[in-house]
Design a protein around this motif. Structure first.
Motif, PDB file in Angstrom:
ATOM      1  N   SER A  96       0.830  -1.196   0.000  1.00  0.00           N
ATOM      2  CA  SER A  96       0.000   0.000   0.000  1.00  0.00           C
ATOM      3  C   SER A  96       0.869   1.252   0.000  1.00  0.00           C
ATOM      4  CB  SER A  96      -0.908  -0.013   1.230  1.00  0.00           C
ATOM      5  OG  SER A  96      -1.805   1.061   1.177  1.00  0.00           O
ATOM      6  N   PHE A  97       0.366   2.268  -0.666  1.00  0.00           N
ATOM      7  CA  PHE A  97       1.024   3.573  -0.745  1.00  0.00           C
ATOM      8  C   PHE A  97      -0.047   4.631  -0.536  1.00  0.00           C
ATOM      9  CE2 PHE A  97       1.759   7.243  -3.574  1.00  0.00           C
ATOM     10  CZ  PHE A  97       2.949   7.727  -3.059  1.00  0.00           C
ATOM     11  N   ARG A  98       0.240   5.619   0.307  1.00  0.00           N
ATOM     12  CA  ARG A  98      -0.727   6.697   0.543  1.00  0.00           C
ATOM     13  C   ARG A  98       0.015   8.016   0.622  1.00  0.00           C
ATOM     14  NH1 ARG A  98      -3.073  10.048   4.101  1.00  0.00           N
ATOM     15  NH2 ARG A  98      -5.326  10.284   4.047  1.00  0.00           N
ATOM     16  N   VAL A  99      -0.553   9.040   0.007  1.00  0.00           N
ATOM     17  CA  VAL A  99       0.028  10.375   0.053  1.00  0.00           C
ATOM     18  C   VAL A  99      -1.106  11.398   0.069  1.00  0.00           C
ATOM     19  CG1 VAL A  99       0.261  10.585  -2.467  1.00  0.00           C
ATOM     20  CG2 VAL A  99       1.768  11.904  -0.981  1.00  0.00           C
ATOM     21  N   ALA A 120       0.014  13.678  -8.217  1.00  0.00           N
ATOM     22  CA  ALA A 120      -0.628  12.402  -7.897  1.00  0.00           C
ATOM     23  C   ALA A 120      -0.348  11.379  -8.999  1.00  0.00           C
ATOM     24  CB  ALA A 120      -2.131  12.598  -7.715  1.00  0.00           C
ATOM     25  N   ARG A 121      -0.500  11.807 -10.244  1.00  0.00           N
ATOM     26  CA  ARG A 121      -0.259  10.902 -11.371  1.00  0.00           C
ATOM     27  C   ARG A 121       1.207  10.483 -11.444  1.00  0.00           C
ATOM     28  NH1 ARG A 121       1.208  12.229 -16.495  1.00  0.00           N
ATOM     29  NH2 ARG A 121       0.627  14.380 -16.153  1.00  0.00           N
ATOM     30  N   LEU A 122       2.110  11.440 -11.279  1.00  0.00           N
ATOM     31  CA  LEU A 122       3.539  11.128 -11.330  1.00  0.00           C
ATOM     32  C   LEU A 122       3.951  10.179 -10.199  1.00  0.00           C
ATOM     33  CD1 LEU A 122       4.899  14.697 -12.128  1.00  0.00           C
ATOM     34  CD2 LEU A 122       4.831  12.736 -13.680  1.00  0.00           C
ATOM     35  N   LEU A 123       3.460  10.446  -8.987  1.00  0.00           N
ATOM     36  CA  LEU A 123       3.796   9.593  -7.841  1.00  0.00           C
ATOM     37  C   LEU A 123       3.202   8.198  -7.986  1.00  0.00           C
ATOM     38  CD1 LEU A 123       3.409  12.143  -4.911  1.00  0.00           C
ATOM     39  CD2 LEU A 123       5.542  11.160  -5.786  1.00  0.00           C
ATOM     40  N   ALA A 124       2.016   8.110  -8.551  1.00  0.00           N
ATOM     41  CA  ALA A 124       1.386   6.804  -8.749  1.00  0.00           C
ATOM     42  C   ALA A 124       2.220   5.940  -9.696  1.00  0.00           C
ATOM     43  CB  ALA A 124      -0.037   6.969  -9.289  1.00  0.00           C
ATOM     44  N   VAL A 125       2.636   6.513 -10.800  1.00  0.00           N
ATOM     45  CA  VAL A 125       3.438   5.764 -11.764  1.00  0.00           C
ATOM     46  C   VAL A 125       4.775   5.372 -11.143  1.00  0.00           C
ATOM     47  CG1 VAL A 125       4.658   5.895 -13.978  1.00  0.00           C
ATOM     48  CG2 VAL A 125       2.312   6.736 -13.788  1.00  0.00           C
ATOM     49  N   GLN A 126       5.405   6.290 -10.430  1.00  0.00           N
ATOM     50  CA  GLN A 126       6.690   5.959  -9.798  1.00  0.00           C
ATOM     51  C   GLN A 126       6.530   4.852  -8.765  1.00  0.00           C
ATOM     52  OE1 GLN A 126       9.810   6.947 -10.741  1.00  0.00           O
ATOM     53  NE2 GLN A 126      10.332   5.270  -9.361  1.00  0.00           N
ATOM     54  N   GLN A 127       5.437   4.872  -8.012  1.00  0.00           N
ATOM     55  CA  GLN A 127       5.210   3.814  -7.022  1.00  0.00           C
ATOM     56  C   GLN A 127       5.034   2.466  -7.702  1.00  0.00           C
ATOM     57  OE1 GLN A 127       5.450   4.110  -3.599  1.00  0.00           O
ATOM     58  NE2 GLN A 127       5.489   1.900  -3.832  1.00  0.00           N
ATOM     59  N   SER A 167      -0.015   2.433 -17.512  1.00  0.00           N
ATOM     60  CA  SER A 167      -0.694   3.444 -18.326  1.00  0.00           C
ATOM     61  C   SER A 167      -2.143   3.612 -17.900  1.00  0.00           C
ATOM     62  CB  SER A 167      -0.648   3.056 -19.808  1.00  0.00           C
ATOM     63  OG  SER A 167       0.670   3.004 -20.268  1.00  0.00           O
ATOM     64  N   THR A 168      -2.799   2.502 -17.623  1.00  0.00           N
ATOM     65  CA  THR A 168      -4.194   2.555 -17.200  1.00  0.00           C
ATOM     66  C   THR A 168      -4.324   3.215 -15.841  1.00  0.00           C
ATOM     67  OG1 THR A 168      -4.671   0.575 -18.491  1.00  0.00           O
ATOM     68  CG2 THR A 168      -6.255   1.166 -16.776  1.00  0.00           C
ATOM     69  N   VAL A 169      -3.471   2.820 -14.903  1.00  0.00           N
ATOM     70  CA  VAL A 169      -3.506   3.422 -13.566  1.00  0.00           C
ATOM     71  C   VAL A 169      -3.233   4.919 -13.666  1.00  0.00           C
ATOM     72  CG1 VAL A 169      -2.342   3.503 -11.323  1.00  0.00           C
ATOM     73  CG2 VAL A 169      -2.979   1.300 -12.320  1.00  0.00           C
ATOM     74  N   ALA A 170      -2.267   5.324 -14.480  1.00  0.00           N
ATOM     75  CA  ALA A 170      -1.952   6.748 -14.634  1.00  0.00           C
ATOM     76  C   ALA A 170      -3.162   7.529 -15.139  1.00  0.00           C
ATOM     77  CB  ALA A 170      -0.771   6.925 -15.579  1.00  0.00           C
ATOM     78  N   ALA A 171      -3.875   6.994 -16.114  1.00  0.00           N
ATOM     79  CA  ALA A 171      -5.041   7.686 -16.668  1.00  0.00           C
ATOM     80  C   ALA A 171      -6.161   7.789 -15.632  1.00  0.00           C
ATOM     81  CB  ALA A 171      -5.538   6.967 -17.917  1.00  0.00           C
ATOM     82  N   VAL A 172      -6.399   6.721 -14.877  1.00  0.00           N
ATOM     83  CA  VAL A 172      -7.456   6.744 -13.868  1.00  0.00           C
ATOM     84  C   VAL A 172      -7.093   7.696 -12.727  1.00  0.00           C
ATOM     85  CG1 VAL A 172      -8.693   5.346 -12.161  1.00  0.00           C
ATOM     86  CG2 VAL A 172      -8.330   4.453 -14.466  1.00  0.00           C
ATOM     87  N   VAL A 173      -5.844   7.657 -12.273  1.00  0.00           N
ATOM     88  CA  VAL A 173      -5.410   8.581 -11.220  1.00  0.00           C
ATOM     89  C   VAL A 173      -5.545  10.015 -11.704  1.00  0.00           C
ATOM     90  CG1 VAL A 173      -3.404   9.415  -9.908  1.00  0.00           C
ATOM     91  CG2 VAL A 173      -3.902   6.973  -9.997  1.00  0.00           C
ATOM     92  N   ALA A 174      -5.148  10.287 -12.939  1.00  0.00           N
ATOM     93  CA  ALA A 174      -5.256  11.649 -13.477  1.00  0.00           C
ATOM     94  C   ALA A 174      -6.700  12.133 -13.448  1.00  0.00           C
ATOM     95  CB  ALA A 174      -4.696  11.690 -14.901  1.00  0.00           C
ATOM     96  N   PHE A 185      -6.416  16.505  -0.715  1.00  0.00           N
ATOM     97  CA  PHE A 185      -7.014  15.243  -1.119  1.00  0.00           C
ATOM     98  C   PHE A 185      -5.967  14.150  -0.915  1.00  0.00           C
ATOM     99  CE2 PHE A 185      -4.931  16.395  -5.068  1.00  0.00           C
ATOM    100  CZ  PHE A 185      -4.567  15.190  -5.646  1.00  0.00           C
ATOM    101  N   ALA A 186      -6.416  12.925  -0.828  1.00  0.00           N
ATOM    102  CA  ALA A 186      -5.503  11.800  -0.572  1.00  0.00           C
ATOM    103  C   ALA A 186      -5.565  10.803  -1.723  1.00  0.00           C
ATOM    104  CB  ALA A 186      -5.860  11.110   0.730  1.00  0.00           C
ATOM    105  N   LEU A 187      -4.410  10.256  -2.060  1.00  0.00           N
ATOM    106  CA  LEU A 187      -4.277   9.191  -3.042  1.00  0.00           C
ATOM    107  C   LEU A 187      -3.782   7.948  -2.318  1.00  0.00           C
ATOM    108  CD1 LEU A 187      -3.911   7.939  -5.931  1.00  0.00           C
ATOM    109  CD2 LEU A 187      -1.608   8.922  -5.887  1.00  0.00           C
ATOM    110  N   ARG A 188      -4.436   6.827  -2.563  1.00  0.00           N
ATOM    111  CA  ARG A 188      -3.976   5.552  -2.015  1.00  0.00           C
ATOM    112  C   ARG A 188      -3.948   4.531  -3.147  1.00  0.00           C
ATOM    113  NH1 ARG A 188      -3.982   2.920   2.970  1.00  0.00           N
ATOM    114  NH2 ARG A 188      -5.177   4.606   3.899  1.00  0.00           N
ATOM    115  N   LEU A 189      -2.836   3.805  -3.229  1.00  0.00           N
ATOM    116  CA  LEU A 189      -2.704   2.687  -4.161  1.00  0.00           C
ATOM    117  C   LEU A 189      -2.499   1.430  -3.333  1.00  0.00           C
ATOM    118  CD1 LEU A 189      -0.154   4.125  -6.746  1.00  0.00           C
ATOM    119  CD2 LEU A 189      -2.623   4.056  -6.943  1.00  0.00           C
TER     120      LEU A 189
END
Length: 179
Positions: free
Chosen positions: A20-23, A35-42, A56-63, A80-84
């Motif tokens: 899990s990753f949360r920011v 959020a998109r950049l951090l998601a892809v890096q994670q 690519s799909t995760v990046a588009a959905v996060v964006a 806002f919070a992002l969790r993967l």
């Protein structure tokens, strides 16, 4: 001794724990991009290829979810919070904002959005097309969460190859300078 071997062969293997990753990010356009950049890096840190279909799909959905959070779910001074969450089967994306009163339409209303003259909400059509499962709902009295799940090991489609080979997400062959 044979009975021990058979017993261990029939015993299911334990599932590895989900990662899990949360920011927490500022409710600004910069926060949405981050959020998109951090998601892809994670995902890359977890061993998922940056140029693969899952990333690519995760990046588009996060964006899309992050853009909704900063556009429609913004309360001044609140983040806002992002969790993967990575499991062996999928990547779960959650974006939580501070406007539970502004719930987004459910999947049953998306055809109405596509055919209407409404100026917003069309990004959810993208989420509907890309995510394997998604939804929205209040998290508590003060927040709501948009979530989506993207199955890992998805087949690569011709459209995905065209987007990835052009080096950008808009598929026009020109780089927009963003990841």
């Amino acid at each position: 001794m044979k009975s021990e071997t058979r017993a261990s062969a029939c015993t299911p293997r334990p599932q590895p724990p989900a990662l899990s990753f949360r920011v927490q990010l500022s409710s600004t356009r910069r926060g949405a991009r981050l959020a998109r950049l951090l998601a892809v890096q994670q995902l890359v840190d977890w061993g998922i290829p940056r140029d693969g279909c899952t990333a690519s799909t995760v990046a588009a959905v996060v964006a899309e979810f992050a853009a909704n959070a900063v556009t429609h779910g913004r309360t001044p001074g609140r983040d806002f919070a992002l969790r993967l969450t990575l499991t062996p089967e999928s990547v779960r994306i959650e974006v939580t904002d501070t406007r539970p009163d502004k719930l987004l339409p459910t999947t049953g209303r998306l055809p109405e959005l596509a055919e209407s003259s409404v100026e917003s909400g069309r990004g959810l059509l993208l989420v509907e097309a890309l995510a394997d499962r998604w939804g929205t709902g209040p998290r508590d009295l003060h927040t709501k969460t948009l979530w989506a799940e993207v199955d890992r090991g998805r087949p690569v489609l011709a459209d995905d190859i065209a987007v990835n080979s052009s080096g950008n997400e808009n598929g026009n062959g020109r780089s927009n300078g963003r990841i």
